[in-house]
Design an enzyme around this catalytic site. Structure first.
Site, PDB file in Angstrom:
ATOM      1  N   GLU A 170      -2.483 -13.567   7.170  1.00  0.00           N
ATOM      2  CA  GLU A 170      -2.674 -12.406   8.049  1.00  0.00           C
ATOM      3  C   GLU A 170      -2.377 -11.108   7.304  1.00  0.00           C
ATOM      4  O   GLU A 170      -3.073 -10.099   7.471  1.00  0.00           O
ATOM      5  CB  GLU A 170      -1.760 -12.524   9.269  1.00  0.00           C
ATOM      6  CG  GLU A 170      -2.108 -13.695  10.168  1.00  0.00           C
ATOM      7  CD  GLU A 170      -1.028 -13.913  11.224  1.00  0.00           C
ATOM      8  OE1 GLU A 170      -0.088 -14.695  10.964  1.00  0.00           O
ATOM      9  OE2 GLU A 170      -1.104 -13.267  12.273  1.00  0.00           O
ATOM     10  N   LYS A 214       5.456 -23.616  16.541  1.00  0.00           N
ATOM     11  CA  LYS A 214       4.510 -22.835  15.755  1.00  0.00           C
ATOM     12  C   LYS A 214       4.762 -22.818  14.259  1.00  0.00           C
ATOM     13  O   LYS A 214       5.893 -22.835  13.805  1.00  0.00           O
ATOM     14  CB  LYS A 214       4.498 -21.384  16.278  1.00  0.00           C
ATOM     15  CG  LYS A 214       4.039 -21.357  17.712  1.00  0.00           C
ATOM     16  CD  LYS A 214       3.415 -20.093  18.147  1.00  0.00           C
ATOM     17  CE  LYS A 214       2.234 -19.636  17.361  1.00  0.00           C
ATOM     18  NZ  LYS A 214       1.813 -18.314  17.870  1.00  0.00           N
ATOM     19  N   ASN A 238      -1.810  19.075 -18.393  1.00  0.00           N
ATOM     20  CA  ASN A 238      -3.084  18.689 -17.755  1.00  0.00           C
ATOM     21  C   ASN A 238      -3.756  17.528 -18.480  1.00  0.00           C
ATOM     22  O   ASN A 238      -4.221  16.582 -17.852  1.00  0.00           O
ATOM     23  CB  ASN A 238      -4.022  19.894 -17.681  1.00  0.00           C
ATOM     24  CG  ASN A 238      -3.456  21.006 -16.811  1.00  0.00           C
ATOM     25  OD1 ASN A 238      -2.463  20.790 -16.111  1.00  0.00           O
ATOM     26  ND2 ASN A 238      -4.053  22.181 -16.861  1.00  0.00           N
ATOM     27  N   LYS A 286      -1.819   9.882  -7.448  1.00  0.00           N
ATOM     28  CA  LYS A 286      -1.041   8.727  -7.907  1.00  0.00           C
ATOM     29  C   LYS A 286      -0.596   7.793  -6.802  1.00  0.00           C
ATOM     30  O   LYS A 286      -0.830   6.576  -6.878  1.00  0.00           O
ATOM     31  CB  LYS A 286       0.162   9.223  -8.709  1.00  0.00           C
ATOM     32  CG  LYS A 286      -0.252   9.834 -10.032  1.00  0.00           C
ATOM     33  CD  LYS A 286       0.867  10.638 -10.655  1.00  0.00           C
ATOM     34  CE  LYS A 286       0.324  11.686 -11.586  1.00  0.00           C
ATOM     35  NZ  LYS A 286      -0.469  12.754 -10.896  1.00  0.00           N
ATOM     36  N   GLN A 322      -2.269  15.991  -8.317  1.00  0.00           N
ATOM     37  CA  GLN A 322      -0.998  15.265  -8.342  1.00  0.00           C
ATOM     38  C   GLN A 322      -0.971  14.215  -7.230  1.00  0.00           C
ATOM     39  O   GLN A 322      -0.229  13.242  -7.305  1.00  0.00           O
ATOM     40  CB  GLN A 322       0.160  16.258  -8.180  1.00  0.00           C
ATOM     41  CG  GLN A 322       1.534  15.625  -8.202  1.00  0.00           C
ATOM     42  CD  GLN A 322       2.624  16.649  -8.441  1.00  0.00           C
ATOM     43  OE1 GLN A 322       2.777  17.152  -9.555  1.00  0.00           O
ATOM     44  NE2 GLN A 322       3.360  17.001  -7.411  1.00  0.00           N
ATOM     45  N   THR A 326     -23.034 -20.421  10.846  1.00  0.00           N
ATOM     46  CA  THR A 326     -23.628 -19.080  10.952  1.00  0.00           C
ATOM     47  C   THR A 326     -23.278 -18.624  12.357  1.00  0.00           C
ATOM     48  O   THR A 326     -23.221 -19.450  13.278  1.00  0.00           O
ATOM     49  CB  THR A 326     -25.154 -19.086  10.758  1.00  0.00           C
ATOM     50  OG1 THR A 326     -25.741 -19.893  11.774  1.00  0.00           O
ATOM     51  CG2 THR A 326     -25.559 -19.640   9.392  1.00  0.00           C
ATOM     52  N   HIS A 327     -23.004 -17.360  12.517  1.00  0.00           N
ATOM     53  CA  HIS A 327     -22.513 -16.826  13.800  1.00  0.00           C
ATOM     54  C   HIS A 327     -21.230 -17.530  14.231  1.00  0.00           C
ATOM     55  O   HIS A 327     -20.917 -17.589  15.412  1.00  0.00           O
ATOM     56  CB  HIS A 327     -23.563 -16.971  14.909  1.00  0.00           C
ATOM     57  CG  HIS A 327     -24.946 -16.575  14.511  1.00  0.00           C
ATOM     58  ND1 HIS A 327     -25.458 -15.303  14.683  1.00  0.00           N
ATOM     59  CD2 HIS A 327     -25.938 -17.272  13.888  1.00  0.00           C
ATOM     60  CE1 HIS A 327     -26.682 -15.246  14.224  1.00  0.00           C
ATOM     61  NE2 HIS A 327     -27.002 -16.427  13.721  1.00  0.00           N
ATOM     62  N   ASN A 359       3.079 -20.305  11.579  1.00  0.00           N
ATOM     63  CA  ASN A 359       2.144 -19.177  11.527  1.00  0.00           C
ATOM     64  C   ASN A 359       1.700 -18.866  10.098  1.00  0.00           C
ATOM     65  O   ASN A 359       2.516 -18.888   9.177  1.00  0.00           O
ATOM     66  CB  ASN A 359       2.787 -17.942  12.152  1.00  0.00           C
ATOM     67  CG  ASN A 359       3.054 -18.124  13.625  1.00  0.00           C
ATOM     68  OD1 ASN A 359       2.284 -18.786  14.321  1.00  0.00           O
ATOM     69  ND2 ASN A 359       4.149 -17.556  14.102  1.00  0.00           N
ATOM     70  N   SER A 390       7.337  15.593  -8.309  1.00  0.00           N
ATOM     71  CA  SER A 390       6.590  14.331  -8.288  1.00  0.00           C
ATOM     72  C   SER A 390       7.317  13.213  -9.018  1.00  0.00           C
ATOM     73  O   SER A 390       6.813  12.094  -9.093  1.00  0.00           O
ATOM     74  CB  SER A 390       5.199  14.536  -8.909  1.00  0.00           C
ATOM     75  OG  SER A 390       5.313  14.979 -10.243  1.00  0.00           O
ATOM     76  N   SER A 421       8.163 -19.396  14.547  1.00  0.00           N
ATOM     77  CA  SER A 421       8.316 -18.408  15.607  1.00  0.00           C
ATOM     78  C   SER A 421       9.753 -18.479  16.118  1.00  0.00           C
ATOM     79  O   SER A 421      10.342 -19.551  16.202  1.00  0.00           O
ATOM     80  CB  SER A 421       7.349 -18.717  16.752  1.00  0.00           C
ATOM     81  OG  SER A 421       7.805 -18.120  17.948  1.00  0.00           O
TER      82      SER A 421
HETATM   83  N1  ARG Z   1       2.720  16.447 -12.152  1.00  0.00           N
HETATM   84  C1  ARG Z   1       1.444  16.994 -12.444  1.00  0.00           C
HETATM   85  C2  ARG Z   1       0.341  16.071 -11.902  1.00  0.00           C
HETATM   86  O1  ARG Z   1       0.615  14.975 -11.590  1.00  0.00           O
HETATM   87  C3  ARG Z   1       1.276  17.145 -13.916  1.00  0.00           C
HETATM   88  C4  ARG Z   1       0.333  18.203 -14.324  1.00  0.00           C
HETATM   89  C5  ARG Z   1       0.832  19.521 -13.962  1.00  0.00           C
HETATM   90  N2  ARG Z   1       0.075  20.548 -14.561  1.00  0.00           N
HETATM   91  C6  ARG Z   1       0.246  21.823 -14.208  1.00  0.00           C
HETATM   92  N3  ARG Z   1      -0.471  22.676 -14.833  1.00  0.00           N
HETATM   93  N4  ARG Z   1       1.058  22.172 -13.253  1.00  0.00           N
HETATM   94  O2  ARG Z   1      -0.795  16.472 -11.751  1.00  0.00           O
END
Ligand code: ARG
Length: 466
Positions: free
Chosen positions: A298, A291, A118, A333, A330, A163-164, A293, A31, A285
Site C-alpha cells: 500500500e 488480519k 552558481n 533540491k 535553490q 481485462t477490465h 495487511n 539551505s 491489525s
Molecule cells: N544555495 C544556492 C542554491 O542552492 C547556491 C547558489 C547560490 N548562488 C547565489 N548567487 N546566491 O542555489
C-alpha cells in the site's frame, strides 16, 4: 578572511554590506539544512577545480596542496559526523569554504578563483542526480532479478489473465511477472538515457558568463567523470532539465511500481487469495486479530505522491525563469531528494516483497478455469478445425457459454451432446483446448503466455541481467 565581518554579518560575501540580514531573510535564505546532502559532491568538485587551477598555473602548488589537505580533513569530519554545519554560512558551499579557512587559513580564499556558487551548485546537484540515476538502475536490476527468479519458478503456474479486471483468458503467473520485468527494463533504460544526456560539466561556467582566467574546463570535466564541459555557460548555470528528466523517469517507474503494488494488494485479499506474504512483509491489525495487511504494498502504491510531487514541484520552480541563475533554483533540491528517497525505498521494499511472496497455486488454477476463461479457445478451435468464420464461431461460443451457465457447468464439463446441438461437426477433440492448462500452452506466439515462451523470456533476461 577579509572584509568587515563584524558589521556585515557575512564574512564570505559581506564586503559591501554594513548591516546583518533580518532573521526572516536568514530563515528563507538558508539551505544548509537540506543541501548538506551535497557535501560529498561539493568536495569532489572543489578537488577537481583546485587541481585544474594548479595545472593552469592559476594556483600555486603549495596553495593547491594546502587546499587538497584541508578538503581531505573536511571529508573525514563529515564522515565522522564532527563537521560543524552552520546556518550562518547559509549553504553547503560556504560551509565547506568557511571550514577550509579555519583549517588552512588564507589559502582557502583562493579556491573560489574562476568559480561561482552558481556553477558550483549546478555541478554538485548534477553529480548528485547522476549518482541517483546510477543507484536507481542498480535497484531496478535487483528488482528485475527477483521477478525473473519468481517467474522461472512459475512458468507453468496458471492464473486468470484479466481485462477490465474480469477474467479474460488463462495466463501463467510467470508471464504476468515477466510483464513487469519489461516495464522495469524500460525504466532502467530511461535512467541510463537521462544519465548519458546530463553527463556534461557545468563547472567553469562561473557566475554566468565564463571567466577571464585561463581555466581548462575539459580537465575538470574529465576528473569528475563527465564526457566534457557544457558548451554554453549561461545554460550551464541555469538549467535543471537533467533533474526534471530523472524525475520524469522516476515518475514512470513509480507508476509501474504502483500497479504491481495494487495487484499485490488485490491478490493477498481472501477474495482473490492468489498469493501469500510472510509475516516479514505484512502487519497485523490492533483490533482485528485475523488480519494480515499488505502495508508495504500500500505504501509503495502511495509513494508516487511524493515522486510525482517532486516532478511537479520542480517543473513549477523552473517554468518561466529568466536566464541565468535565480535563487528560485535553490528549491530544486528538496523535491528531488524526497522523490529519489521515496523511489529507493519503494524499489527495495518491492524487491523484498517479490522474493517473499508465494503463489497459492490451487486457488490460482481454480480461478484460471472459472468465468468461462477458455471461451476464446473454443471459438479458435471452431475456426481452425471446422473453418467457421471467426465472427460466427464467436456467436456459437457465446451460445455454448450461455448453455453452460444455465447448467451450472464449466465449458470443459459441457457434455458433447450439448456442443453437437450447436454444430453437429464438433467432436470430442474440442475438450483438448478447453482446460486452462491447454489454453495457456496453446498461446505459443512470440511473447505469448505458453510456458515455453515464458521460459524463453526468462532465459533472455537472465542473460541480460547476469
Ligand atoms: N544555495 C544556492 C542554491 O542552492 C547556491 C547558489 C547560490 N548562488 C547565489 N548567487 N546566491 O542555489
Amino acid at each position: 578572511m577579509t572584509g568587515d565581518s563584524k558589521t556585515s554579518g557575512h564574512s564570505l560575501w559581506g564586503g559591501r554590506f554594513s548591516a546583518k540580514p533580518d532573521a526572516l531573510m536568514q530563515a528563507i535564505n538558508v539551505s544548509i539544512g537540506f543541501d548538506k546532502r551535497l557535501a560529498g559532491e561539493d568536495i569532489a568538485g572543489s578537488r577537481a577545480h583546485a587541481a585544474m587551477l594548479a595545472k593552469a598555473g592559476i594556483l600555486s602548488a603549495a596553495d593547491a596542496a594546502a587546499i587538497a589537505g584541508g578538503l581531505d580533513k573536511i571529508e573525514h569530519e563529515i564522515a565522522a559526523g564532527s563537521f560543524p554545519f552552520r546556518d550562518e554560512f547559509e549553504d553547503i558551499h560556504m560551509n565547506v569554504e568557511a571550514r577550509l579557512g579555519e583549517i588552512i587559513g588564507a589559502a582557502s580564499g583562493r579556491l573560489h578563483t574562476a568559480r561561482s556558487r552558481n556553477d558550483q551548485v549546478a555541478l554538485d546537484f548534477r553529480l548528485w542526480v547522476r549518482s541517483a540515476c546510477d543507484r536507481t538502475v542498480e535497484q531496478l536490476i535487483a528488482l528485475q532479478r527477483a521477478l525473473v527468479a519468481k517467474a522461472a519458478d512459475n512458468a507453468d503456474t496458471l492464473m486468470p489473465g484479466f481485462t477490465h479486471l474480469q477474467a479474460a483468458q488463462p495466463v501463467t503467473f510467470g508471464h504476468h511477472l515477466m510483464a513487469y520485468v519489461e516495464m522495469f527494463g524500460r525504466d532502467a533504460g530511461r535512467f541510463a538515457d537521462a544519465r548519458a544526456r546530463m553527463n556534461e560539466s557545468p563547472l567553469g561556467s562561473a557566475a554566468l558568463a565564463g571567466t577571464s582566467f585561463p581555466i581548462d574546463r575539459h580537465m575538470s570535466a574529465q576528473a569528475l567523470g563527465f564526457d566534457g564541459p557544457m558548451a554554453n555557460s549561461l545554460d550551464g548555470v541555469s538549467d535543471r532539465d537533467f533533474a526534471l528528466e530523472a524525475l520524469s523517469a522516476a515518475n514512470l517507474c513509480a507508476i509501474h511500481l504502483s500497479r504491481l503494488a495494487e495487484e499485490i494488494v488485490l491478490w493477498t485479499t481472501p477474495q482473490f487469495n492468489f498469493i501469500r506474504l510472510s509475516d516479514a512483509f505484512t502487519t497485523g491489525s490492533s483490533i482485528m486479530p485475523q488480519k494480515k495487511n499488505p502495508d508495504a504494498a500500500e505504501l509503495i502504491r502511495a509513494k508516487i505522491g511524493r515522486i510525482m510531487g517532486g516532478l511537479t514541484s520542480l517543473t513549477l520552480v523552473m517554468k518561466g525563469l529568466p536566464l541565468a541563475y535565480g535563487k528560485d533554483m535553490q528549491e530544486d533540491k528538496v523535491p528531488t531528494f524526497e522523490a529519489f528517497d521515496a523511489l529507493e525505498l519503494a524499489l527495495l521494499a518491492m524487491t523484498g516483497m517479490i522474493e517473499d511472496l508465494q503463489p497459492n497455486k490451487p486457488a490460482m488454477a481454480a480461478a484460471a478455469g472459472a468465468g468461462f476463461a477458455t471461451a476464446t479457445d473454443l471459438a479458435d478451435w471452431l475456426v481452425r478445425t471446422l473453418n467457421i468464420p471467426f465472427r460466427e464461431a464467436h456467436h456459437l461460443t457465446g451460445a455454448a457459454v450461455k448453455r453452460a451457465e444455465a447448467l451450472g457447468l464449466d465449458l470443459a464439463d459441457l457434455p458433447i451432446a450439448e456442443l453437437k446441438a450447436l454444430d453437429g461437426r464438433i467432436t470430442e477433440d474440442v475438450y483438448g483446448v478447453l482446460t486452462p492448462a491447454a489454453s495457456a500452452a496453446s498461446r505459443t506466439s512470440y511473447g505469448g503466455t505458453a510456458p515455453d515462451q515464458v521460459r524463453a523470456q526468462v532465459a533472455r533476461w537472465q542473460e541480460i541481467l547476469r
